[in-house]
Design an enzyme around this catalytic site. Structure first.
Site, PDB file in Angstrom:
ATOM      1  N   ILE A  90       0.902  -1.153   0.000  1.00 41.88           N
ATOM      2  CA  ILE A  90       0.000   0.000   0.000  1.00 41.88           C
ATOM      3  C   ILE A  90       0.939   1.200   0.000  1.00 41.88           C
ATOM      4  O   ILE A  90       1.913   1.240   0.759  1.00 41.88           O
ATOM      5  CB  ILE A  90      -0.946  -0.005   1.221  1.00 41.88           C
ATOM      6  CG1 ILE A  90      -1.927   1.169   1.162  1.00 41.88           C
ATOM      7  CG2 ILE A  90      -0.198  -0.034   2.537  1.00 41.88           C
ATOM      8  CD1 ILE A  90      -2.996   1.141   2.272  1.00 41.88           C
ATOM      9  N   SER A  91       0.697   2.146  -0.851  1.00 36.91           N
ATOM     10  CA  SER A  91       1.597   3.287  -1.002  1.00 36.91           C
ATOM     11  C   SER A  91       1.655   4.139   0.257  1.00 36.91           C
ATOM     12  O   SER A  91       0.700   4.213   1.030  1.00 36.91           O
ATOM     13  CB  SER A  91       1.157   4.175  -2.171  1.00 36.91           C
ATOM     14  OG  SER A  91       1.264   3.479  -3.380  1.00 36.91           O
TER      15      SER A  91
END
Length: 146
Positions: A90-91
């Protein structure tokens, strides 16, 4: 399903369910403060200082902990990428804010995201655009996207 399967998620209705209804609001607010501070510190490096208030409000609203593995929930609001499985992450919240801000999404926009991952970016976008369509080629990620 086969690895080559393309899972398409229509997330236009995600906006209502993306808004956090939990006790982690203070953590989200601290995360957004860190993101905004980082944006202000690099200023001209992203073309302008700070982010659109709508983008920051969306980050404050989306429960990032719902998009990370349960065992990493305690780290959900740190300004860093986190593993979501299958070699994907997940960024970092700052990167999500930057990408979203650079899009300059209007409420009437229809957005196509390639690479759903956890679904977090799509959830943020769903609070800003009329419709969000997100496509994930890794079927397992598409099935588990928030």
């Amino acid at each position: 399903m086969a690895r080559g399967f393309v899972a398409a998620l229509i997330l236009g209705t995600l906006a209502a369910s993306a808004i956090a209804k939990d006790d982690r609001t203070p953590e989200r607010h601290l995360m957004v403060e860190a993101v905004q501070h980082m944006a202000l510190s690099i200023g001209g490096g992203v073309g302008h200082a700070g982010f659109d208030p709508r983008v920051l409000a969306a980050l404050r609203s989306v429960p990032r902990h719902e998009f990370v593995p349960r065992e990493l929930s305690h780290m959900a609001y740190s300004n860093q990428p986190l593993p979501i499985g299958l070699g994907q992450t997940i960024s970092q919240p700052f990167i999500v804010a930057l990408m979203t801000d650079l899009l300059q999404v209007k409420p009437s926009d229809r957005v196509l995201e390639i690479g759903t991952g956890s679904g977090y970016q799509a959830a943020v976008l769903s609070l800003l655009a009329r419709e969000v369509y997100s496509i994930e080629i890794v079927a397992e990620l598409g099935k588990s996207a928030g």
